[in-house]
Design a protein around this motif. Structure first.
Motif, short mmCIF file in Angstrom:
data_model
loop_
_atom_site.label_atom_id
_atom_site.label_comp_id
_atom_site.label_asym_id
_atom_site.label_seq_id
_atom_site.Cartn_x
_atom_site.Cartn_y
_atom_site.Cartn_z
N ARG A 199 6.46 6.35 4.63
CA ARG A 199 6.88 4.96 4.78
C ARG A 199 5.84 4.17 5.57
O ARG A 199 5.46 3.06 5.20
CB ARG A 199 8.23 4.91 5.50
CG ARG A 199 8.78 3.50 5.69
CD ARG A 199 9.93 3.47 6.67
NE ARG A 199 9.49 3.83 8.03
CZ ARG A 199 8.82 3.01 8.84
NH1 ARG A 199 8.48 1.80 8.43
NH2 ARG A 199 8.47 3.41 10.04
N LEU B 248 9.79 7.75 -1.60
CA LEU B 248 8.67 6.85 -1.32
C LEU B 248 8.42 5.88 -2.46
O LEU B 248 8.02 4.73 -2.24
CB LEU B 248 7.41 7.66 -1.01
CG LEU B 248 7.45 8.44 0.30
CD1 LEU B 248 6.21 9.32 0.46
CD2 LEU B 248 7.57 7.49 1.49
N TYR C 2 11.02 3.24 -1.97
CA TYR C 2 10.66 2.42 -0.82
C TYR C 2 9.50 1.49 -1.18
O TYR C 2 9.50 0.30 -0.83
CB TYR C 2 10.28 3.30 0.36
CG TYR C 2 9.89 2.51 1.59
CD1 TYR C 2 10.86 1.91 2.40
CD2 TYR C 2 8.55 2.34 1.93
CE1 TYR C 2 10.50 1.17 3.51
CE2 TYR C 2 8.18 1.59 3.04
CZ TYR C 2 9.16 1.01 3.83
OH TYR C 2 8.80 0.26 4.93
#
Length: 469
Positions: free
Chosen positions: A131, A166, A169
């Protein structure tokens, strides 16, 4: 041969390259031979040198043709770029290699990453680190809209759940920041299954899968921890993936070594498996091992690249095409002059991030302490190192400055130069010679197909046909 002109014979054609203008000429035998003397001899001297081979009027006509090409800036063009200061001050980080796994389920003998652990402990990246890396990329990309993230390892599918987290995100943050993130992934395909194939096709703009070619070649180098081969496990999975992938981008990538100097057989074997997009690369190994490529192998390697070009054309004409990565070349557009002078942008446009939150210029420098640029928390702190990459260009390398292929290869790979010569700016000679041969064949293929009347992006057309078979 003049640094301002390069000529060679391939696929039955006499080809002349003007490196600076980018002009490519297919010429007859008389012009081809005249070019050997044009720069340093008078018209009378050239006629005298070639009179036993050609008629005088044909020689004079050929000289006039060369005069005209030179006058039009299409041959013997002066290099105007060497005195231009190219600034990279406006460069931003636009691509990131996210090393989500410093671990691997294979123990490939030629692995630059020390069988996946990058000379450190075996570990997987956690979501929080990933992140932070994505946030760092978005912030560092400035006003650039299009950015890229490549999930890499080791073997990234060992950490597939984090990869998925990910991606989601990244999509969310891209939307919030008005960015477009292209996700790619590189995998050895051992853990590939229906779920992952579907996920790849929905979320990744490009997928790279590893296979060296024939079973005996692949299983000699690409082995598990117990020494067993991988061919029988991964080939059905790769074939299933390729069929499901359709027209979307992918590559099946292999490596050839001194153990399979007949690597054309491996390229064709992969093509015969139903794979269209293929890349088989020469191994880079400094130590004297039984698979290390050496200068003594070059003649055989050149023969193989030439043979591959002939097979490329033959299969294309038979309606059984395949695409070879190093034979793709854009003679009309291509990279801007900054890219042609400098190459990949490692360290200032492209970075790699590790599970320990360390930042390196690219994935091949990971684990080499002197190439650590910084951390996700501190940012890029080794400004001197970054500047060294940023200020490197082909004119700072004597071997590149006068090379005919300098605008096609941009000085080669920083990491390969360092791994072989200990200096990012000292070209790896073996790689240079192989690259020049590949470029010659790429140009020859383009010229051949153009003369045949092919128009537009013939590779894309053939790829689409292959995907629909």
């Amino acid at each position: 041969m003049s640094a301002t002109m390069h000529k060679f014979k391939r696929l039955g054609l006499n080809i002349v390259v003007d490196p600076v203008s980018g002009a490519i000429h297919v010429v007859d035998d008389v012009v081809y031979d005249v070019l050997d003397y044009y720069e340093n001899h008078s018209r009378e001297e050239i006629v005298n040198l070639l009179k036993d081979k050609y008629k005088e009027e044909d020689i004079l006509e050929a000289i006039s043709e060369v005069d005209e090409l030179k006058g039009n800036g299409l041959l013997f063009t002066e290099d105007i770029y060497k005195d231009i200061a190219i600034s990279r001050a406006d460069s931003v980080i636009k691509a990131m290699c996210l090393n989500v796994a410093h671990d691997c389920n294979l123990r490939c003998k030629y692995c630059f990453a020390s069988t996946g652990n990058f000379k450190g402990g075996r570990k997987l990246m956690d979501f929080e680190t990933g992140r932070k890396a994505i946030d760092f990329l978005i912030k560092s990309s400035g006003k650039r809209r299009n950015i890229e993230i490549d999930f890499f390892g080791g073997e990234p599918l060992l950490n597939f759940e984090v990869v998925k987290q990910l991606v989601e995100y990244g999509k969310q943050k891209a939307k919030e920041n008005k960015k477009n993130i292209k996700f790619t992934i590189t995998t050895n395909a051992v853990l590939l299954d229906d779920e992952k194939i579907e996920y790849f096709n929905e979320n990744f703009s490009n997928v790279v899968l590893s296979l060296d070619g024939r079973k005996e070649v692949n299983d000699q180098m690409r082995v598990r921890a117990d020494g067993s081969g991988t061919y029988d496990v991964i080939v059905p999975k790769i074939q299933k993936f390729v069929k499901a992938r359709g027209k979307k981008e992918y590559y099946v990538r292999g490596t050839f070594t001194a153990k399979n100097l007949d690597f054309v057989e491996d390229v064709l074997h992969i093509a015969d498996l139903g794979v269209y997009e293929i890349s088989v690369e020469p191994v880079v190994e400094k130590d004297d091992k039984d698979y290390t490529l050496k200068e003594e192998h070059l003649d055989r390697i050149f023969e193989e690249y030439d043979r591959l070009a002939e097979e490329y054309i033959r299969r294309y004409e038979e309606g059984r095409p395949f695409a070879f990565y190093h034979f793709k070349i854009d003679l009309k557009g291509g990279p801007c002059i900054k890219k042609r002078l400098q190459g990949c942008g490692a360290g200032f446009e492209y970075i790699a991030v590790t599970p320990d939150e360390e930042i390196y210029p690219c994935h091949q420098f990971v684990g080499i302490e002197e190439f650590k640029l910084g951390t996700l928390d501190e940012g890029i702190t080794n400004i001197e190192l970054q500047r060294k990459f940023m200020e490197s260009d082909i004119y700072k390398r004597e071997e590149c400055a006068n090379c005919w292929a300098r605008f096609y290869c941009s000085g080669g790979c920083f990491a390969n130069n360092y791994n072989i010569n200990g200096d990012i700016n000292k070209p790896y000679k073996l790689a240079c010679e192989m690259q020049k041969r590949r470029i010659e064949n790429a140009i020859a293929i383009k010229a051949y197909l153009t003369l045949r009347g092919e128009k537009g992006d013939y590779q894309r057309v053939q790829r689409d046909k292959a995907a629909n078979r």
